[in-house]
Design an enzyme around this catalytic site. Sequence first.
Site, PDB file in Angstrom:
ATOM      1  CE  LYS A  60     -12.175   6.546 -18.855  1.00 22.82           C
ATOM      2  NZ  LYS A  60     -12.827   5.499 -18.146  1.00 22.82           N
TER       3      LYS A  60
ATOM      4  CG  ASP B 245      -9.455  14.311 -15.397  1.00 21.14           C
ATOM      5  OD1 ASP B 245      -8.763  13.748 -16.264  1.00 21.14           O
ATOM      6  OD2 ASP B 245     -10.388  13.756 -14.792  1.00 21.14           O
TER       7      ASP B 245
ATOM      8  CE1 TYR C  35     -17.484   9.176 -16.137  1.00 19.16           C
ATOM      9  CE2 TYR C  35     -16.258   9.153 -14.091  1.00 19.16           C
ATOM     10  CZ  TYR C  35     -17.076   8.525 -15.003  1.00 19.16           C
ATOM     11  OH  TYR C  35     -17.480   7.228 -14.775  1.00 19.16           O
TER      12      TYR C  35
ATOM     13  NE  ARG D  75      -2.308   1.955   3.336  1.00 18.57           N
ATOM     14  CZ  ARG D  75      -1.985   1.479   4.530  1.00 18.57           C
ATOM     15  NH1 ARG D  75      -2.248   0.233   4.849  1.00 18.57           N
ATOM     16  NH2 ARG D  75      -1.384   2.233   5.421  1.00 18.57           N
TER      17      ARG D  75
HETATM   18  N1  LCS Z   1     -11.733  11.574 -15.407  1.00 17.35           N
HETATM   19  C1  LCS Z   1     -12.260  11.519 -16.644  1.00 17.35           C
HETATM   20  C2  LCS Z   1     -12.063  12.662 -17.572  1.00 17.35           C
HETATM   21  C3  LCS Z   1     -12.996  10.406 -17.026  1.00 17.35           C
HETATM   22  O1  LCS Z   1     -13.495  10.384 -18.260  1.00 17.35           O
HETATM   23  C4  LCS Z   1     -13.180   9.342 -16.102  1.00 17.35           C
HETATM   24  C5  LCS Z   1     -13.962   8.126 -16.457  1.00 17.35           C
HETATM   25  C6  LCS Z   1     -12.620   9.445 -14.826  1.00 17.35           C
HETATM   26  C7  LCS Z   1     -11.896  10.581 -14.522  1.00 17.35           C
HETATM   27  C8  LCS Z   1     -12.763   8.368 -13.809  1.00 17.35           C
HETATM   28  O2  LCS Z   1     -11.896   7.324 -14.073  1.00 17.35           O
HETATM   29  P1  LCS Z   1     -12.117   5.804 -13.619  1.00 17.35           P
HETATM   30  O3  LCS Z   1     -12.333   5.829 -12.145  1.00 17.35           O
HETATM   31  O4  LCS Z   1     -13.325   5.307 -14.316  1.00 17.35           O
HETATM   32  O5  LCS Z   1     -10.851   5.142 -14.012  1.00 17.35           O
HETATM   33  N2  LCS Z   1     -14.719   8.280 -17.629  1.00 17.35           N
HETATM   34  C9  LCS Z   1     -15.573   7.415 -18.113  1.00 17.35           C
HETATM   35  C10 LCS Z   1     -16.371   7.696 -19.255  1.00 17.35           C
HETATM   36  O6  LCS Z   1     -16.434   8.763 -19.856  1.00 17.35           O
HETATM   37  N3  LCS Z   1     -17.059   6.628 -19.550  1.00 17.35           N
HETATM   38  O7  LCS Z   1     -16.872   5.614 -18.655  1.00 17.35           O
HETATM   39  C11 LCS Z   1     -15.904   6.050 -17.664  1.00 17.35           C
END
Ligand code: LCS
Length: 399
Positions: free
Chosen positions: A213, A188, A116, A63
């Site tokens: 992503k 972000d 998001y 951790r």
């Molecule tokens: N920031 C952005 C810009 C995102 O598009 C997402 C997830 C996150 C943070 C969160 O990341 P995660 O915890 O899912 O790894 N975006 C998504 C979307 O547009 N469609 O499904 C997930």
Amino acid sequence: MASKEYLQSMHKSTRAIHAGGLEHTVYGEVSVPIFQSSTFAFPSSEEGAARFSGEQPGYIYTRLGNPTVHALEENVAALENGFGGMATATGMAAIGTVLLSFLRQQDHILTSDCLYGPTLVMIDKELSRFGITSTLVNTSELPNIKQAIRPETRMVFIETPANPTMNITDIEGAAEIAHQHGALLVVDNTFASPYLQRPLDHGADVVVHSLTKFINGHSDVVGGMIIAKDETLYKKIRHSLNLWGGTMDPHQAWLILRGVRTLPLRIEKAQQNALELADFLSHHPKVTWVNYPGLPAHPQYEIAKKQMDGFGAMLCFGVKGGLEGGRIVMNNVQLITLAVSLGGVDSLIEHPASMTHASVSRKEREEAGILDELVRLAVGCEDFADLRDDLDQALNKIR
Ligand code: LCS
């Protein structure tokens, strides 16, 4: 193995492959091994105590740090030109950790009104339980930030390009306003990836990513990353991350290390497809509008050109018949998959108002331009002609 300093002078596509490499073990392996161990033996009780006090480097407990996870942290931090990276279980864990690292009761946070969906809910709804207030504005217009910033504003949080509208915020301008008021700028950078945009170079203090992503790139792992500009910020965030515990597992890190090595190749191909698809869609008789930062008609085209090395692989559009027309397209694509997420080699299509941004109220969605008719396309690495033909046949189902 190339030293960290030597690698930092190299091009970003070389760094994507080599940054974060560990010293070889006796076997001379080329791929970073998966150190699947929750804990690490101390050679002596004195050494254990010295690692805990920070007097000696060395691993203690996964951790708090793990060699495979560290390799990924070094890799992404090098791509972002940051002081250090901190890998997290998901992108949301990265965002949550950054908020918890800096905000306290009576602080104020200023954010883009288009983020998001779950990020918006976390900032706008969850933080209020801790006495932290928030204001959402369209940060694409810098005067909106100037107007809404307050003496108690501790953080300005932006996404650029923004999910899903593709609005662009001027990072340098936002950083200047934030810093004039003693606030941090957090960006972000998920939609661009460090291959196309490095916010720390434009004055941001902290960058967050959903590694799920583009950086991983194969729609098979979730993960997140926080990159700090300097040691002070790094230490503060690392302290919070170790306590709140949203850290990454070594196997997850290994998979993402495998993905990041081809980030430059994937982005180059996907963004070429996206540029051509944006052009194709903007001339299609069934399409009413297209928002892609690489089209000169995009309202922040000049800012995108200034701060990005390319325009990326995300776009959104509206079609004749509004929401109903959009549903026809999403239900009729055959090659493109109807699914949320983005940044993989496979192209995905989705409807933000009822999917990724359904947790945001209609009023807030509409104010942010997340219209019911907006369809989001995450462009992958397939052949352009196949993507074009698939969209064309689905669009032509609209009467
Ligand atoms: N920031 C952005 C810009 C995102 O598009 C997402 C997830 C996150 C943070 C969160 O990341 P995660 O915890 O899912 O790894 N975006 C998504 C979307 O547009 N469609 O499904 C997930």
